[in-house]
Design a protein around this motif. Structure first.
Motif, short mmCIF file in Angstrom:
data_model
loop_
_atom_site.label_atom_id
_atom_site.label_comp_id
_atom_site.label_asym_id
_atom_site.label_seq_id
_atom_site.Cartn_x
_atom_site.Cartn_y
_atom_site.Cartn_z
N GLU A 21 0.83 -1.21 0.00
CA GLU A 21 0.00 0.00 0.00
C GLU A 21 0.87 1.26 0.00
N PHE A 22 1.92 1.25 0.80
CA PHE A 22 2.81 2.40 0.89
C PHE A 22 3.53 2.65 -0.43
N ILE A 23 4.07 1.60 -1.04
CA ILE A 23 4.82 1.73 -2.29
C ILE A 23 3.93 2.20 -3.43
N THR A 24 2.72 1.63 -3.51
CA THR A 24 1.85 1.90 -4.66
C THR A 24 0.91 3.07 -4.46
N GLY A 25 0.57 3.37 -3.22
CA GLY A 25 -0.45 4.39 -2.95
C GLY A 25 -1.86 3.88 -3.16
N LEU A 26 -2.01 2.57 -3.37
CA LEU A 26 -3.33 1.95 -3.57
C LEU A 26 -3.87 1.44 -2.25
N SER A 27 -5.20 1.36 -2.17
CA SER A 27 -5.84 0.79 -0.98
C SER A 27 -5.88 -0.74 -1.10
N PRO A 29 -8.49 -2.83 -0.89
CA PRO A 29 -9.49 -3.35 -1.83
C PRO A 29 -9.09 -3.17 -3.30
N THR A 30 -8.45 -2.05 -3.62
CA THR A 30 -8.01 -1.80 -4.99
C THR A 30 -6.95 -2.80 -5.41
N ILE A 31 -6.02 -3.10 -4.52
CA ILE A 31 -4.97 -4.07 -4.82
C ILE A 31 -5.59 -5.43 -5.11
N TYR A 32 -6.50 -5.89 -4.26
CA TYR A 32 -7.12 -7.20 -4.48
C TYR A 32 -7.99 -7.21 -5.74
N ARG A 33 -8.67 -6.12 -6.03
CA ARG A 33 -9.49 -6.04 -7.24
C ARG A 33 -8.59 -6.12 -8.48
N ARG A 34 -7.50 -5.38 -8.46
CA ARG A 34 -6.58 -5.42 -9.60
C ARG A 34 -5.91 -6.78 -9.74
N MET A 35 -5.62 -7.45 -8.63
CA MET A 35 -5.09 -8.82 -8.70
C MET A 35 -6.12 -9.72 -9.40
N ARG A 36 -7.37 -9.62 -8.97
CA ARG A 36 -8.45 -10.44 -9.53
C ARG A 36 -8.59 -10.21 -11.03
N ASP A 37 -8.43 -8.94 -11.45
CA ASP A 37 -8.58 -8.57 -12.85
C ASP A 37 -7.31 -8.76 -13.68
N GLY A 38 -6.26 -9.29 -13.06
CA GLY A 38 -5.00 -9.52 -13.77
C GLY A 38 -4.20 -8.27 -14.03
N GLN A 39 -4.43 -7.23 -13.23
CA GLN A 39 -3.76 -5.94 -13.43
C GLN A 39 -2.77 -5.61 -12.33
N PHE A 40 -2.44 -6.59 -11.49
CA PHE A 40 -1.50 -6.37 -10.40
C PHE A 40 -0.85 -7.72 -10.08
N GLU A 57 8.41 -7.46 -7.99
CA GLU A 57 7.22 -7.46 -8.85
C GLU A 57 6.37 -6.22 -8.62
N VAL A 58 6.24 -5.81 -7.37
CA VAL A 58 5.46 -4.61 -7.05
C VAL A 58 6.15 -3.38 -7.63
N ARG A 59 7.46 -3.29 -7.46
CA ARG A 59 8.19 -2.13 -7.99
C ARG A 59 8.20 -2.13 -9.52
N ASP A 60 8.28 -3.31 -10.15
CA ASP A 60 8.20 -3.39 -11.61
C ASP A 60 6.83 -2.92 -12.09
N TRP A 61 5.77 -3.35 -11.41
CA TRP A 61 4.42 -2.93 -11.75
C TRP A 61 4.31 -1.40 -11.67
#
Length: 76
Positions: A21-27, A29-40, A57-61
């Protein structure tokens, strides 16, 4: 051998949700939603209930996301 050189061979770290969350600035729920959608990057559970992510992987994303922001989509 000091602590810094002792772990130089470690290529990556497993990081907790709070650090993702700190690295990406995402919440969360957003992280899990993007994982589900293949976008994280997908998390892993290395022996417990808590999900971890490979830091690289997080920093590459994040780098790819920032590149898209800087240069824009290829076919706009």
């Amino acid at each position: 051998m000091n602590a810094a050189t002792k772990f130089d061979h470690v290529a990556d770290r497993l990081i907790k949700m709070s650090e993702v969350e700190f690295i990406t600035g995402l919440s969360r729920p957003t992280i899990y939603r993007r994982m589900r959608d293949g976008q994280f990057p997908l998390g892993i559970k290395p022996g417990g209930a808590e999900t971890r992510w490979l830091e690289s992987e997080v920093r590459d994303w994040l780098a790819k996301t920032l590149t898209k922001r800087t240069i824009g989509p290829a076919n706009d």
